[in-house]
Design a protein around this motif. Structure first.
Motif, PDB file in Angstrom:
ATOM      1  N   GLY A   1       5.450  64.246 -50.504  1.00  0.00           N
ATOM      2  CA  GLY A   1       4.405  64.231 -51.628  1.00  0.00           C
ATOM      3  C   GLY A   1       5.049  65.615 -52.686  1.00  0.00           C
ATOM      4  O   GLY A   1       6.064  65.836 -52.554  1.00  0.00           O
ATOM      5  N   GLN A   2       3.989  66.071 -53.143  1.00  0.00           N
ATOM      6  CA  GLN A   2       4.396  67.329 -54.210  1.00  0.00           C
ATOM      7  C   GLN A   2       4.553  68.638 -53.273  1.00  0.00           C
ATOM      8  O   GLN A   2       5.255  69.476 -53.954  1.00  0.00           O
ATOM      9  CB  GLN A   2       3.114  67.390 -55.270  1.00  0.00           C
ATOM     10  CG  GLN A   2       2.816  66.624 -56.075  1.00  0.00           C
ATOM     11  CD  GLN A   2       1.527  67.157 -57.034  1.00  0.00           C
ATOM     12  OE1 GLN A   2       1.573  67.784 -58.234  1.00  0.00           O
ATOM     13  NE2 GLN A   2      -0.209  67.045 -56.565  1.00  0.00           N
ATOM     14  N   LEU A   3       4.055  68.850 -52.605  1.00  0.00           N
ATOM     15  CA  LEU A   3       4.042  70.538 -51.932  1.00  0.00           C
ATOM     16  C   LEU A   3       5.568  70.650 -51.449  1.00  0.00           C
ATOM     17  O   LEU A   3       6.708  71.495 -51.151  1.00  0.00           O
ATOM     18  CB  LEU A   3       3.271  70.673 -51.368  1.00  0.00           C
ATOM     19  CG  LEU A   3       3.186  72.116 -50.146  1.00  0.00           C
ATOM     20  CD1 LEU A   3       3.746  73.128 -51.173  1.00  0.00           C
ATOM     21  CD2 LEU A   3       2.582  72.406 -49.977  1.00  0.00           C
TER      22      LEU A   3
ATOM     23  N   ASP B   1       8.645  61.882 -43.996  1.00  0.00           N
ATOM     24  CA  ASP B   1       7.268  61.222 -44.535  1.00  0.00           C
ATOM     25  C   ASP B   1       6.933  60.129 -43.866  1.00  0.00           C
ATOM     26  O   ASP B   1       7.416  59.498 -42.441  1.00  0.00           O
ATOM     27  CB  ASP B   1       7.565  61.048 -46.309  1.00  0.00           C
ATOM     28  CG  ASP B   1       6.530  61.000 -46.986  1.00  0.00           C
ATOM     29  OD1 ASP B   1       5.901  61.627 -47.591  1.00  0.00           O
ATOM     30  OD2 ASP B   1       5.570  59.722 -46.894  1.00  0.00           O
TER      31      ASP B   1
ATOM     32  N   ASP C   1       5.237  58.313 -38.876  1.00  0.00           N
ATOM     33  CA  ASP C   1       3.453  58.786 -39.471  1.00  0.00           C
ATOM     34  C   ASP C   1       2.936  59.994 -37.938  1.00  0.00           C
ATOM     35  O   ASP C   1       2.739  59.670 -37.526  1.00  0.00           O
ATOM     36  CB  ASP C   1       3.400  57.435 -38.913  1.00  0.00           C
ATOM     37  CG  ASP C   1       2.043  56.911 -39.146  1.00  0.00           C
ATOM     38  OD1 ASP C   1       1.117  58.199 -39.877  1.00  0.00           O
ATOM     39  OD2 ASP C   1       1.523  55.731 -39.469  1.00  0.00           O
ATOM     40  N   ILE C   2       1.985  60.501 -38.768  1.00  0.00           N
ATOM     41  CA  ILE C   2       1.697  61.863 -38.006  1.00  0.00           C
ATOM     42  C   ILE C   2       0.411  61.086 -37.539  1.00  0.00           C
ATOM     43  O   ILE C   2       0.066  61.844 -36.455  1.00  0.00           O
ATOM     44  CB  ILE C   2       1.475  62.590 -39.118  1.00  0.00           C
ATOM     45  CG1 ILE C   2       0.493  62.491 -39.625  1.00  0.00           C
ATOM     46  CG2 ILE C   2       2.666  63.671 -39.836  1.00  0.00           C
ATOM     47  CD1 ILE C   2      -0.024  63.856 -40.812  1.00  0.00           C
TER      48      ILE C   2
ATOM     49  N   ALA D   1       1.883  66.126 -45.261  1.00  0.00           N
ATOM     50  CA  ALA D   1       1.395  65.319 -45.454  1.00  0.00           C
ATOM     51  C   ALA D   1      -0.592  65.274 -45.208  1.00  0.00           C
ATOM     52  O   ALA D   1      -1.331  66.463 -44.554  1.00  0.00           O
ATOM     53  CB  ALA D   1       1.770  64.113 -44.154  1.00  0.00           C
TER      54      ALA D   1
ATOM     55  N   THR E   1      -4.854  62.822 -49.835  1.00  0.00           N
ATOM     56  CA  THR E   1      -5.104  63.410 -51.087  1.00  0.00           C
ATOM     57  C   THR E   1      -5.783  62.481 -51.911  1.00  0.00           C
ATOM     58  O   THR E   1      -6.491  63.248 -52.416  1.00  0.00           O
ATOM     59  CB  THR E   1      -4.074  63.616 -51.393  1.00  0.00           C
ATOM     60  OG1 THR E   1      -2.855  63.409 -52.301  1.00  0.00           O
ATOM     61  CG2 THR E   1      -3.404  65.119 -50.752  1.00  0.00           C
TER      62      THR E   1
ATOM     63  N   VAL F   1      -2.423  72.786 -44.278  1.00  0.00           N
ATOM     64  CA  VAL F   1      -2.352  72.691 -45.846  1.00  0.00           C
ATOM     65  C   VAL F   1      -4.008  72.737 -46.184  1.00  0.00           C
ATOM     66  O   VAL F   1      -3.863  71.092 -45.389  1.00  0.00           O
ATOM     67  CB  VAL F   1      -1.065  72.127 -46.655  1.00  0.00           C
ATOM     68  CG1 VAL F   1      -1.652  72.821 -48.182  1.00  0.00           C
ATOM     69  CG2 VAL F   1       0.560  72.955 -45.876  1.00  0.00           C
ATOM     70  N   SER F   2      -4.443  73.193 -46.052  1.00  0.00           N
ATOM     71  CA  SER F   2      -5.825  72.867 -46.665  1.00  0.00           C
ATOM     72  C   SER F   2      -6.424  72.664 -47.968  1.00  0.00           C
ATOM     73  O   SER F   2      -5.298  72.876 -49.288  1.00  0.00           O
ATOM     74  CB  SER F   2      -6.711  73.087 -45.443  1.00  0.00           C
ATOM     75  OG  SER F   2      -8.370  72.928 -45.913  1.00  0.00           O
TER      76      SER F   2
ATOM     77  N   TYR G   1     -13.389  63.698 -48.092  1.00  0.00           N
ATOM     78  CA  TYR G   1     -12.506  64.562 -47.248  1.00  0.00           C
ATOM     79  C   TYR G   1     -12.428  65.571 -47.095  1.00  0.00           C
ATOM     80  O   TYR G   1     -11.620  66.446 -46.189  1.00  0.00           O
ATOM     81  CB  TYR G   1     -11.799  64.427 -49.431  1.00  0.00           C
ATOM     82  CG  TYR G   1     -10.697  64.837 -49.185  1.00  0.00           C
ATOM     83  CD1 TYR G   1      -9.252  64.724 -48.946  1.00  0.00           C
ATOM     84  CD2 TYR G   1     -10.541  66.885 -49.711  1.00  0.00           C
ATOM     85  CE1 TYR G   1      -8.211  65.745 -48.897  1.00  0.00           C
ATOM     86  CE2 TYR G   1      -9.258  67.059 -50.830  1.00  0.00           C
ATOM     87  CZ  TYR G   1      -7.899  66.469 -49.772  1.00  0.00           C
ATOM     88  OH  TYR G   1      -6.816  68.312 -50.333  1.00  0.00           O
TER      89      TYR G   1
ATOM     90  N   LYS H   1     -10.551  67.185 -43.489  1.00  0.00           N
ATOM     91  CA  LYS H   1      -9.193  68.044 -43.593  1.00  0.00           C
ATOM     92  C   LYS H   1     -10.060  69.557 -43.031  1.00  0.00           C
ATOM     93  O   LYS H   1      -8.807  69.989 -42.256  1.00  0.00           O
ATOM     94  CB  LYS H   1      -9.570  69.039 -45.872  1.00  0.00           C
ATOM     95  CG  LYS H   1      -8.705  68.119 -45.806  1.00  0.00           C
ATOM     96  CD  LYS H   1      -7.083  67.770 -45.955  1.00  0.00           C
ATOM     97  CE  LYS H   1      -6.163  68.481 -46.261  1.00  0.00           C
ATOM     98  NZ  LYS H   1      -4.468  68.596 -45.222  1.00  0.00           N
TER      99      LYS H   1
ATOM    100  N   LEU I   1      -3.668  71.458 -57.026  1.00  0.00           N
ATOM    101  CA  LEU I   1      -2.133  71.459 -57.454  1.00  0.00           C
ATOM    102  C   LEU I   1      -1.572  70.373 -57.775  1.00  0.00           C
ATOM    103  O   LEU I   1      -1.727  69.037 -57.980  1.00  0.00           O
ATOM    104  CB  LEU I   1      -1.915  70.519 -55.524  1.00  0.00           C
ATOM    105  CG  LEU I   1      -0.240  71.466 -54.966  1.00  0.00           C
ATOM    106  CD1 LEU I   1      -0.398  73.119 -55.206  1.00  0.00           C
ATOM    107  CD2 LEU I   1      -0.686  71.501 -53.344  1.00  0.00           C
TER     108      LEU I   1
END
Ligand code: NAP
Length: 296
Positions: A26-28, A47, A52-53, A75, A78, A115-116, A141, A145, A167
């Motif tokens: 992902g981006q981050l 990933d 798979d988390i 992950a 989003t 990350v939130s 969402y 989160k 972001l």
């Protein structure tokens, strides 16, 4: 981009810090990989295909086998509007996944970075929001989160929870959407009554790396400094990119979306200010650097 999964740079006797990044594509995740490559750490990159988390058994096995010192969970589900329909999936990825990682990490003594988002707030006020303000999410969402934050706190005391907003980095985001739209439109309409702080993954990754380096556990807000509307953000993107397009302001009601958008969700990086220091830049400065390096 192909993911260099589970980078096995580990050699016997190597005492470098071992960092597992989940959602590394992902981006981050991509920005953290980039910044950590300049530092003496061992990276384990996964990933969804590699880990798979949401799969508790897979997470437990992976973490107990690889024994990271730090897990950075990038992950997430989003897509804010899709979360309104895909409620179970949103809970699995945004709440249960972080819980799995926090618990598996705790079992091997690993710290966790979760990350939130600004969506944990109701977005109805007009003052900067600090870590001491009450969360009150209005969307699936935001709710999932927030549960993710709480489960991480519950299952692993060595946690860093970092809330960010608006972001952009290496991936799909508002900046690229605006530039792409301008290729086929001479006029673009953008909402002017939602205010936030555009944030570069470069600034966010630097802060995460610093927090981990200093073992500064806790809850942190991390956005670039300053605030603007999506309309102002779009205007600045086109100005910096020298694109001649008319940007027309509109109201949120003119573009109804499944998930409610916060009217005002400017986060103050208060915990950073009070502890390690706030190293984020003004949003215009970070955006300028991003656009200079953008190849679209
Ligand atoms: N983007 C924003 O504007 C924004 C704003 C505030 C906060 N945040 C938070 O910042 C963090 C990073 O956001 P981002 O923009 O970098 O996200 P992103 O680009 O959407 O990346 C998320 C990554 O997670 C992966 N993923 C999804 N489900 C997974 C699973 N079950 N197991 C493992 N990996 C999975 C995704 O893979 P697929 O692409 O294949 O699904 C994707 O590679 C997230 O926690 C997000 O909630 C983002």
């Amino acid at each position: 981009m192909g993911l260099k999964a589970c980078t096995s740079e580990f050699i016997l006797g190597d005492d470098r810090m071992k960092i597992l990044i989940t959602g590394a594509n992902g981006q981050l995740g991509r920005e953290l990989q980039k910044q950590y490559r300049d530092i003496e750490v061992e990276l384990i990159l996964t990933d969804v295909k590699e880990l798979d988390i949401t799969d508790v058994t897979a997470v437990n096995e992976f973490v107990s086998k690889n024994k990271p010192n730090v897990i950075i969970n990038c992950a997430a589900h989003t897509q804010v509007d899709k979360c309104e329909e895909q409620i179970d999936l949103a809970y699995k990825i945004n709440a249960i996944g972080p819980k799995n990682l926090a618990a598996a990490g705790f079992a091997v003594g690993a710290e966790i970075v979760q990350v939130s988002t600004d969506y944990v707030f109701n977005g109805e006020g007009n003052a900067h929001l600090t870590e001491f303000d009450n969360a009150n999410p209005q969307t699936v969402y935001g709710t999932t989160k927030l549960h993710g934050e709480n489960l991480v706190k519950e299952f692993n005391p060595k946690h860093y929870i970092v809330r960010t907003a608006w972001l952009y980095g290496d991936g799909n985001n508002f900046v690229k959407t605006m530039i792409n739209l301008s290729k086929n439109n001479s006029e673009i309409t953008v909402v002017k009554d939602q205010i936030g702080s555009p944030t570069s993954t470069v600034d966010l990754a630097k802060v995460i790396i610093k927090l981990v380096d200093e073992k500064n556990y806790g809850l942190f807000h991390c956005t670039c400094k300053g605030e603007c509307s999506w309309y102002d953000f779009a205007k600045e993107i086109f100005r910096l990119k020298n694109i001649d397009v008319t940007v027309k302001p509109c109201k949120t009601e003119e573009f109804p979306r499944p998930a409610k958008r916060p009217k005002y969700s400017v986060l103050r990086n208060y915990m950073l200010e009070l502890t390690t220091g706030d190293i984020t830049r003004e949003w215009q400065e970070s955006l300028k650097e991003y656009i200079e390096n953008l190849d679209i």
